[in-house]
Design an enzyme around this catalytic site. Sequence first.
Site, PDB file in Angstrom:
ATOM      1  N   LEU A  63       0.862  -1.175   0.000  1.00  0.00           N
ATOM      2  CA  LEU A  63       0.000   0.000   0.000  1.00  0.00           C
ATOM      3  C   LEU A  63       0.898   1.224   0.000  1.00  0.00           C
ATOM      4  O   LEU A  63       1.956   1.222   0.638  1.00  0.00           O
ATOM      5  CB  LEU A  63      -0.905   0.035   1.241  1.00  0.00           C
ATOM      6  CG  LEU A  63      -2.050  -0.981   1.340  1.00  0.00           C
ATOM      7  CD1 LEU A  63      -2.769  -0.825   2.678  1.00  0.00           C
ATOM      8  CD2 LEU A  63      -3.027  -0.820   0.191  1.00  0.00           C
ATOM      9  N   ASP A  64       0.490   2.276  -0.722  1.00  0.00           N
ATOM     10  CA  ASP A  64       1.237   3.526  -0.671  1.00  0.00           C
ATOM     11  C   ASP A  64       1.371   3.966   0.779  1.00  0.00           C
ATOM     12  O   ASP A  64       0.474   3.756   1.601  1.00  0.00           O
ATOM     13  CB  ASP A  64       0.520   4.621  -1.457  1.00  0.00           C
ATOM     14  CG  ASP A  64       0.500   4.354  -2.955  1.00  0.00           C
ATOM     15  OD1 ASP A  64       1.279   3.495  -3.407  1.00  0.00           O
ATOM     16  OD2 ASP A  64      -0.290   5.003  -3.657  1.00  0.00           O
ATOM     17  N   ARG A  65       2.466   4.612   1.075  1.00  0.00           N
ATOM     18  CA  ARG A  65       2.734   5.027   2.456  1.00  0.00           C
ATOM     19  C   ARG A  65       1.587   5.809   3.102  1.00  0.00           C
ATOM     20  O   ARG A  65       1.241   5.552   4.256  1.00  0.00           O
ATOM     21  CB  ARG A  65       4.037   5.836   2.504  1.00  0.00           C
ATOM     22  CG  ARG A  65       4.410   6.318   3.892  1.00  0.00           C
ATOM     23  CD  ARG A  65       5.812   6.880   3.914  1.00  0.00           C
ATOM     24  NE  ARG A  65       6.146   7.407   5.229  1.00  0.00           N
ATOM     25  CZ  ARG A  65       7.382   7.711   5.622  1.00  0.00           C
ATOM     26  NH1 ARG A  65       8.389   7.517   4.800  1.00  0.00           N
ATOM     27  NH2 ARG A  65       7.611   8.186   6.831  1.00  0.00           N
ATOM     28  N   VAL A  67      -1.531   5.562   2.623  1.00  0.00           N
ATOM     29  CA  VAL A  67      -2.778   4.796   2.629  1.00  0.00           C
ATOM     30  C   VAL A  67      -2.786   3.790   3.776  1.00  0.00           C
ATOM     31  O   VAL A  67      -1.827   3.048   3.980  1.00  0.00           O
ATOM     32  CB  VAL A  67      -2.966   4.052   1.286  1.00  0.00           C
ATOM     33  CG1 VAL A  67      -4.263   3.244   1.291  1.00  0.00           C
ATOM     34  CG2 VAL A  67      -2.947   5.043   0.127  1.00  0.00           C
ATOM     35  N   HIS A 160      -0.094   4.087  -7.997  1.00  0.00           N
ATOM     36  CA  HIS A 160      -1.018   5.191  -7.687  1.00  0.00           C
ATOM     37  C   HIS A 160      -2.322   5.104  -8.487  1.00  0.00           C
ATOM     38  O   HIS A 160      -2.969   6.123  -8.768  1.00  0.00           O
ATOM     39  CB  HIS A 160      -0.361   6.549  -7.964  1.00  0.00           C
ATOM     40  CG  HIS A 160       0.768   6.876  -7.039  1.00  0.00           C
ATOM     41  ND1 HIS A 160       1.563   8.001  -7.196  1.00  0.00           N
ATOM     42  CD2 HIS A 160       1.256   6.229  -5.938  1.00  0.00           C
ATOM     43  CE1 HIS A 160       2.481   8.034  -6.231  1.00  0.00           C
ATOM     44  NE2 HIS A 160       2.310   6.969  -5.468  1.00  0.00           N
TER      45      HIS A 160
END
Length: 244
Positions: A63-65, A67, A160
């Site tokens: 997961l993106d940081r 999120v 993204h």
Amino acid sequence: MIEVKILYEDAQLIVCVKPPGMPSQVERSSTMDLASWLKNYLALKQGDGARGKSPYIGVVHRLDRPVGGIMVYAKTPKAAAGLSRQFSEHRAEKDYLALLTGRLPEPSGTLVDHLEKDGRTNTSAVVAKGGKKAGLDYRELEEKDGLSLVEVRLHTGRHHQIRVQMAHAGAGIYGDMKYNGEGTRKRNEKEGIGSGNPELCLFSCRLTFKHPVSHQKMCFEVLPEQGRMTIDEWPSLSYYKKRK
């Protein structure tokens, strides 16, 4: 000390809730990442009998940081191989909640675009030619005062992806200063919120996969407990509770 909620654990895997802002795996920064946190957690559980032996944690998706939400990590190489295969072949189902500044063209639908990543700026963009195909389904759960809460299911796992596709469709994610800076600033001005780093309102709320050893279907659901996407703010999320 950051606290991480553990949803499930057995000899092969561990399912937990990543706090927003915590990296999924080791980065160059000194910030504690979730993979390292889980290694420390397992080492403490093992006690002195396993001193000197670092627990195995296999990263099988990310997961993106900014999120938060549900993630699964492998505790054995065999489990890591099985889980990684499911994610790479898009057989694991990943659902998200996103709070948008505006509304998408239809209450529900499918978005399909081609995305191209720029490694220098760590951004992605929709392109007319080339790129990688990106698809997702969305469904609006609730709308109020110019904001809409949507549920998203990914078909692919591009860089993204949700953030880029939502912004391209005309309703970016609140707090996404990379792809929806103008929409976020306008919203903050309307609410009288000063400048700063707002939360990125994207959350991994459901994860479904097959156990890598028993092959049993496993499904985990969780809702944000703080921020702008809680059940207190959006009563439509009560259907998650009813499904339990």
